[in-house]
Motif scaffolding. Structure first.
Motif, PDB file in Angstrom:
ATOM      1  N   ILE A   1       2.786   6.802   0.617  1.00 31.26           N
ATOM      2  CA  ILE A   1       2.409   6.192  -0.664  1.00 31.26           C
ATOM      3  C   ILE A   1       1.803   4.817  -0.426  1.00 31.26           C
ATOM      4  CG2 ILE A   1       3.312   5.252  -2.828  1.00 31.26           C
ATOM      5  CD1 ILE A   1       5.354   7.528  -2.818  1.00 31.26           C
ATOM      6  N   GLU A   2       2.365   4.067   0.505  1.00 33.60           N
ATOM      7  CA  GLU A   2       1.864   2.727   0.802  1.00 33.60           C
ATOM      8  C   GLU A   2       0.439   2.782   1.343  1.00 33.60           C
ATOM      9  OE1 GLU A   2       6.178   2.552   0.460  1.00 33.60           O
ATOM     10  OE2 GLU A   2       4.828   3.877   1.581  1.00 33.60           O
ATOM     11  N   GLU A   3       0.165   3.761   2.185  1.00 37.84           N
ATOM     12  CA  GLU A   3      -1.188   3.896   2.727  1.00 37.84           C
ATOM     13  C   GLU A   3      -2.182   4.301   1.642  1.00 37.84           C
ATOM     14  OE1 GLU A   3      -0.179   5.132   7.369  1.00 37.84           O
ATOM     15  OE2 GLU A   3      -0.216   6.675   5.796  1.00 37.84           O
ATOM     16  N   LYS A   4      -1.749   5.152   0.761  1.00 35.74           N
ATOM     17  CA  LYS A   4      -2.635   5.571  -0.329  1.00 35.74           C
ATOM     18  C   LYS A   4      -2.967   4.394  -1.248  1.00 35.74           C
ATOM     19  CE  LYS A   4      -0.738  10.279  -0.397  1.00 35.74           C
ATOM     20  NZ  LYS A   4       0.098  11.237  -1.161  1.00 35.74           N
ATOM     21  N   THR A   5      -1.971   3.666  -1.659  1.00 33.45           N
ATOM     22  CA  THR A   5      -2.235   2.538  -2.563  1.00 33.45           C
ATOM     23  C   THR A   5      -3.061   1.459  -1.875  1.00 33.45           C
ATOM     24  OG1 THR A   5      -0.124   1.493  -1.987  1.00 33.45           O
ATOM     25  CG2 THR A   5      -0.147   2.931  -3.919  1.00 33.45           C
ATOM     26  N   GLY A   6      -2.913   1.322  -0.562  1.00 34.26           N
ATOM     27  CA  GLY A   6      -3.725   0.356   0.166  1.00 34.26           C
ATOM     28  C   GLY A   6      -5.208   0.625   0.056  1.00 34.26           C
TER      29      GLY A   6
ATOM     30  N   LYS B   1      -5.152 -14.186  -4.661  1.00 34.80           N
ATOM     31  CA  LYS B   1      -3.715 -14.234  -4.842  1.00 34.80           C
ATOM     32  C   LYS B   1      -3.190 -13.271  -3.793  1.00 34.80           C
ATOM     33  CE  LYS B   1      -3.378 -10.650  -8.461  1.00 34.80           C
ATOM     34  NZ  LYS B   1      -2.878 -10.381  -9.825  1.00 34.80           N
ATOM     35  N   PRO B   2      -1.939 -13.286  -3.500  1.00 34.94           N
ATOM     36  CA  PRO B   2      -1.448 -12.337  -2.486  1.00 34.94           C
ATOM     37  C   PRO B   2      -1.865 -10.910  -2.839  1.00 34.94           C
ATOM     38  CG  PRO B   2       0.246 -13.943  -3.017  1.00 34.94           C
ATOM     39  CD  PRO B   2      -0.876 -14.174  -3.990  1.00 34.94           C
ATOM     40  N   PHE B   3      -2.468 -10.243  -1.896  1.00 29.84           N
ATOM     41  CA  PHE B   3      -3.043  -8.932  -2.186  1.00 29.84           C
ATOM     42  C   PHE B   3      -1.984  -7.911  -2.590  1.00 29.84           C
ATOM     43  CE2 PHE B   3      -6.195 -10.876   0.706  1.00 29.84           C
ATOM     44  CZ  PHE B   3      -7.276 -10.875  -0.151  1.00 29.84           C
ATOM     45  N   ASN B   4      -0.754  -8.115  -2.179  1.00 29.12           N
ATOM     46  CA  ASN B   4       0.300  -7.183  -2.571  1.00 29.12           C
ATOM     47  C   ASN B   4       0.686  -7.348  -4.044  1.00 29.12           C
ATOM     48  OD1 ASN B   4       1.639  -9.752  -1.690  1.00 29.12           O
ATOM     49  ND2 ASN B   4       3.474  -8.655  -2.383  1.00 29.12           N
ATOM     50  N   GLU B   5       0.219  -8.442  -4.674  1.00 28.99           N
ATOM     51  CA  GLU B   5       0.539  -8.678  -6.080  1.00 28.99           C
ATOM     52  C   GLU B   5      -0.492  -8.056  -7.023  1.00 28.99           C
ATOM     53  OE1 GLU B   5       1.219 -12.791  -6.870  1.00 28.99           O
ATOM     54  OE2 GLU B   5       2.800 -12.982  -5.346  1.00 28.99           O
ATOM     55  N   TYR B   6      -1.517  -7.410  -6.482  1.00 36.22           N
ATOM     56  CA  TYR B   6      -2.475  -6.722  -7.337  1.00 36.22           C
ATOM     57  C   TYR B   6      -1.761  -5.594  -8.083  1.00 36.22           C
ATOM     58  CZ  TYR B   6      -6.577  -8.984  -5.200  1.00 36.22           C
ATOM     59  OH  TYR B   6      -7.509  -9.884  -4.791  1.00 36.22           O
ATOM     60  N   TYR B   7      -2.302  -5.235  -9.235  1.00 43.15           N
ATOM     61  CA  TYR B   7      -1.680  -4.200 -10.057  1.00 43.15           C
ATOM     62  C   TYR B   7      -1.683  -2.838  -9.378  1.00 43.15           C
ATOM     63  CZ  TYR B   7      -1.787  -7.544 -13.917  1.00 43.15           C
ATOM     64  OH  TYR B   7      -1.588  -8.641 -14.710  1.00 43.15           O
ATOM     65  N   PHE B   8      -2.635  -2.620  -8.485  1.00 38.66           N
ATOM     66  CA  PHE B   8      -2.694  -1.349  -7.759  1.00 38.66           C
ATOM     67  C   PHE B   8      -2.039  -1.455  -6.380  1.00 38.66           C
ATOM     68  CE2 PHE B   8      -6.581   0.887  -9.941  1.00 38.66           C
ATOM     69  CZ  PHE B   8      -5.949   0.747 -11.168  1.00 38.66           C
ATOM     70  N   ALA B   9      -1.237  -2.500  -6.181  1.00 40.13           N
ATOM     71  CA  ALA B   9      -0.551  -2.695  -4.899  1.00 40.13           C
ATOM     72  C   ALA B   9       0.938  -2.403  -5.071  1.00 40.13           C
ATOM     73  CB  ALA B   9      -0.815  -4.106  -4.383  1.00 40.13           C
ATOM     74  N   ASP B  10       1.797  -3.418  -4.929  1.00 41.97           N
ATOM     75  CA  ASP B  10       3.243  -3.186  -5.022  1.00 41.97           C
ATOM     76  C   ASP B  10       3.637  -2.560  -6.351  1.00 41.97           C
ATOM     77  OD1 ASP B  10       3.510  -4.228  -2.517  1.00 41.97           O
ATOM     78  OD2 ASP B  10       4.482  -6.106  -3.126  1.00 41.97           O
ATOM     79  N   ALA B  11       2.970  -2.997  -7.421  1.00 39.69           N
ATOM     80  CA  ALA B  11       3.306  -2.458  -8.747  1.00 39.69           C
ATOM     81  C   ALA B  11       3.002  -0.966  -8.828  1.00 39.69           C
ATOM     82  CB  ALA B  11       2.526  -3.214  -9.824  1.00 39.69           C
ATOM     83  N   LEU B  12       1.952  -0.528  -8.183  1.00 37.39           N
ATOM     84  CA  LEU B  12       1.616   0.891  -8.188  1.00 37.39           C
ATOM     85  C   LEU B  12       2.575   1.681  -7.302  1.00 37.39           C
ATOM     86  CD1 LEU B  12      -0.141   3.255  -9.010  1.00 37.39           C
ATOM     87  CD2 LEU B  12      -1.795   2.598  -7.246  1.00 37.39           C
ATOM     88  N   ILE B  13       2.946   1.120  -6.176  1.00 35.20           N
ATOM     89  CA  ILE B  13       3.933   1.785  -5.316  1.00 35.20           C
ATOM     90  C   ILE B  13       5.222   2.026  -6.094  1.00 35.20           C
ATOM     91  CG2 ILE B  13       5.383   1.511  -3.264  1.00 35.20           C
ATOM     92  CD1 ILE B  13       3.083  -0.119  -2.021  1.00 35.20           C
ATOM     93  N   GLU B  14       5.659   1.008  -6.804  1.00 35.66           N
ATOM     94  CA  GLU B  14       6.889   1.126  -7.595  1.00 35.66           C
ATOM     95  C   GLU B  14       6.716   2.152  -8.714  1.00 35.66           C
ATOM     96  OE1 GLU B  14      10.584   0.894  -9.116  1.00 35.66           O
ATOM     97  OE2 GLU B  14       9.874   0.083  -7.181  1.00 35.66           O
ATOM     98  N   ALA B  15       5.533   2.153  -9.348  1.00 34.28           N
ATOM     99  CA  ALA B  15       5.291   3.098 -10.444  1.00 34.28           C
ATOM    100  C   ALA B  15       5.337   4.536  -9.948  1.00 34.28           C
ATOM    101  CB  ALA B  15       3.948   2.796 -11.093  1.00 34.28           C
ATOM    102  N   VAL B  16       4.802   4.801  -8.757  1.00 27.86           N
ATOM    103  CA  VAL B  16       4.822   6.159  -8.203  1.00 27.86           C
ATOM    104  C   VAL B  16       6.238   6.546  -7.805  1.00 27.86           C
ATOM    105  CG1 VAL B  16       3.991   7.636  -6.338  1.00 27.86           C
ATOM    106  CG2 VAL B  16       2.420   6.032  -7.439  1.00 27.86           C
TER     107      VAL B  16
END
Length: 748
Positions: free
Chosen positions: A62-67, A303-318
């Motif tokens: 999932i992390e690779e996909k969201t990346g 901003k930290p790239f992991n804070e993008y809406y399609f980054a950590d937030a998307l990982i958590e949503a999935v």
């Protein structure tokens, strides 16, 4: 394609039935509409690698996909190195390939090998009215992009010019939807032939910089379909663009990067778009709704790239089940399909390209030389006769101003930008003395918008008083010279992304400068260098000779000098209307610009010349206008039939005679009117054009083809395009206000 022309007519003109220069009068080349369309037909996204793509997705975390769905640097998404998936790399490109940017900020990366060719801005390209040159531009900049290992070029910018105040008017093509799509398609095809994806922007209804981050645009459906979407639709269905950029603004209450109607219903389901939607930088404001409503990749500002809406937030949503992994996989598959189409994963046979080359400088010159517009030449001061000429006063900051960089937004780091002064030095005989004077100072008031990064109409604020010493030097140069040339207008610090202009006034006290120079030297030529209209009533009234040029690329100064000296006969035509005053333009006549939180396009379908011609408002210079050093007559307008059916193609034929003493290029423009329509119609609409070269004293026959379906209006009740039965008037001329022949047809 750009090296295949063997006669002096452009490839586009040949397809439309133009005879070559050496054939005084010959039968027109009969070419089907399908053959014309196929000339610039793009290649669609490949699905040949779907089995491989499915296996890659199955192996990814999932992390690779969201990346792959968000920026991991300022202009790239994350690679999946263990599976052989590289980054998806991007670059800005409206004027050429932007210099390399740091991975985590807007600061230049400091490379010494990222110089590029600076190409003419979109307004100049459209002013050529030559689709072949649009192809040349796309193909040339594509070669540069792939040479820099870029997968996506953030270009072309094709939003309709709704207001002359627009900060990005210089970057866009035109106010007319037909000219817009005809310039858009060949650019995309030329670019993508180099295994670089066009990112068509800004989708959609992004027609002002004022409050662009949040303004809610309200457009009725017919206006949307007939004015603001045709070029985007053609980008999908004719050019097969591989990516689109979602705009900042809202449309009918929803941000466009989360607008399911625009991204899903129209773009994908209705038009068949199979590529990827990339957000404008920081245009995503949520996770689930933005992903599910059609955005594939989120790009943004630092901003930290992991804070993008399609980054950590998307990982958590999935992981929480709020967004399904099936949904996630859908977007990853679109990206991988695009990458395989570009051969960026399996790079066998991928284009190599070249950058910053003499060949590309020649491409930039070719565009610039056909973009310059002769607006007025009452005393025939142009072309400039050098025999017996001893001195020329060159006056104006714009004679030496460079525009490859400047303002807020993308520019080009180039090794070559020939200014107008340098161009004249390159072209004039050595025995002619050039007396240069700056004339006016480019100055801005100290205020909160001093950095020229305003987001409203309140910047930049200019200092419009002339400096006495600088003025004195200019008048001295003019008095002591046989001829004076004033280079006035604007620049890319004044016309800039993120800020619309306050008004149409010439900045920096230029009106007064022009008046005073003309008082001491009546042999004064005024050259405007700008990307958007200005209020030129006073300048026009007191000037015998007026020329319009653009932010015109690495070879702009040489091209402009060649036009002034007659080495090139000017053939540019206005791609927008030059109003007498701002209040005459439709968005301002209806008091519907810029709005506040909401803007309503109250002028409807009457955008640009449609408004001026329908409302009988006289422009200063009309859409499609431009003079030549020779004269032309367009006559004998006929069609191949009197009556047509909906699936027919109308062949409009006319004779173009060069009645002057020099070879020249004329743009034959065909407009169509529908008297007694059951719906509101503009007085005339552009439906065909061709740029042709005619030798002095000769004449050519041109045949232009109009599919009857081009005459359709959008029926909001049936949600479909309808060709209205009845009588139509074909109007042929060389501007929207200069019609020299008419012909009546019927549609049954």
């Amino acid at each position: 394609m750009k090296n295949k022309l063997i006669c002096m007519a452009s490839a586009t003109s040949l397809l439309l039935g133009v005879s070559c220069k050496n054939e005084p009068k010959s039968e027109p080349v009969q070419t089907t509409h399908q053959e014309i369309a196929a000339t610039y037909q793009g290649k669609p996204i490949t699905k040949a690698f779907d089995a491989k793509i499915d296996s890659l997705i199955a192996a990814m975390t999932i992390e690779e996909k969201t990346g792959m769905l968000h920026g991991s640097t300022m202009f790239a998404t994350a690679a999946v190195e263990r599976l052989g998936i590289p980054e998806l790399t991007m670059a800005d490109g409206p004027l050429g390939v932007r210099e390399e940017i740091s991975k985590d900020s807007w600061a230049p990366a400091g490379w010494d090998n990222d110089f590029a060719t600076y190409y003419p801005a979109g307004g100049g390209v459209a002013a050529t009215w030559n689709t072949e040159l649009s192809y040349v531009f796309g193909n040339s900049v594509g070669e540069e992009a792939i040479a820099r290992d870029k997968d996506v070029l953030l270009s072309p910018a094709i939003n309709i010019i709704r207001t002359p105040l627009g900060g990005r008017t210089y970057e866009y093509f035109t106010e007319d939807p037909f000219l817009n799509k005809k310039m858009t398609v060949p650019f995309i095809v030329g670019l993508q032939e180099n295994d670089v994806a066009a990112c068509v922007k800004h989708f959609a209804a992004n027609n002002q910089e004022t409050n662009r981050d949040f303004v809610d645009v309200q457009i009725d459906e017919r206006t949307l379909r007939e004015i603001y979407l045709p070029a985007f639709k053609a980008a999908v269905q004719e050019a097969h663009a591989y990516s689109f950029m979602g705009a900042y603004n809202k449309f009918r209450g929803e941000y466009l990067c989360a607008n399911s109607y625009m991204l899903e219903d129209v773009l994908r389901k209705e038009w068949g778009f199979e590529g990827i939607v990339i957000s404008d930088w920081a245009a995503v404001h949520g996770t689930k709704e933005y992903l599910e409503n059609g955005t594939d990749i989120e790009m943004g500002t630092p901003k930290p790239f992991n804070e993008y809406y399609f980054a950590d937030a998307l990982i958590e949503a999935v992981k929480s089940g709020s967004v399904s992994e099936t949904e996630l996989n859908k977007h990853v598959k679109r990206i991988l399909r695009t990458m395989y189409t570009l051969k960026s994963i399996d790079d066998k046979g991928r284009a190599k390209g070249s950058i910053n080359t003499e060949a590309h400088f020649k491409d930039a010159y070719a565009i610039a030389s056909e973009s310059v517009i002769l607006l007025k030449n009452d005393k025939n001061m142009l072309p400039l006769q050098t025999e017996g000429l001893k001195s020329i006063a060159v006056i104006g900051n714009n004679a030496t101003k460079t525009n490859a960089l400047g303002g807020f937004g993308a520019g080009v780091k180039t090794k070559r930008e020939v200014t107008p002064l340098q161009g004249l030095k390159n072209r004039l005989p050595e025995n002619i003395t050039i007396n240069y004077a700056e004339g006016y100072l480019e100055r801005y008031s100290k205020n909160e918008n001093d950095q020229k990064q305003a987001v409203t109409l309140k910047g930049p604020v200019t200092v419009d008083e002339l400096d006495p010493k600088v003025l004195e030097d200019a008048l001295t140069a003019a008095k002591n010279s046989d001829v004076a040339i004033i280079f006035a207008g604007s620049n890319r610090d004044y016309e800039t992304e993120a800020s619309d202009r306050r008004n149409l006034d010439l900045p920096f006290g230029q009106e007064e400068l022009i008046k005073k120079v003309q008082e001491v030297n009546p042999n004064t030529i005024v050259v405007m260098i700008a990307g958007a209209p200005f209020d030129l009533r006073q300048v026009d009234a007191q000037s015998a000779t007026l020329v319009w040029s653009w932010f015109n690329g690495s070879e702009g100064g040489n091209a402009l000098a060649d036009v002034l000296l007659g080495n090139v006969n000017p053939s540019g035509k206005l791609p927008w209307t030059m109003p007498k005053q701002l209040e005459d333009s439709p968005a301002h006549a209806t008091n519907s610009f810029p709005g506040d939180k909401t803007v309503s396009y109250d002028e409807g379908i009457l955008v640009g010349y449609r408004w001026f011609d329908t409302k009988n408002v006289a422009p200063l210079y009309p859409f499609g206008f431009g003079l030549s050093y020779t004269t032309f007559e367009i006559s004998d307008v006929t069609t191949n039939a009197k009556t047509y059916q909906e699936n027919d193609v109308i062949n409009v034929q006319a004779t173009v005679k060069n009645t002057g003493t020099a070879a020249g290029k004329e743009v034959v423009q065909v407009y169509v009117s529908k008297p007694d329509s059951k719906v509101e119609r503009a007085a005339k609409e552009l439906k065909a054009f061709a740029k042709i070269d005619v030798a002095a004293g000769q004449q050519n026959t041109v045949t232009l083809q109009i599919p009857v379906k081009e005459l359709a209006f959008y029926n909001v009740d049936t949600k479909s395009w309808e060709v209205e039965k009845g009588t139509y008037t074909i109007k042929v001329g060389n501007s929207s206000r200069h019609i020299t022949g008419e012909y009546t047809i019927s549609i049954n």
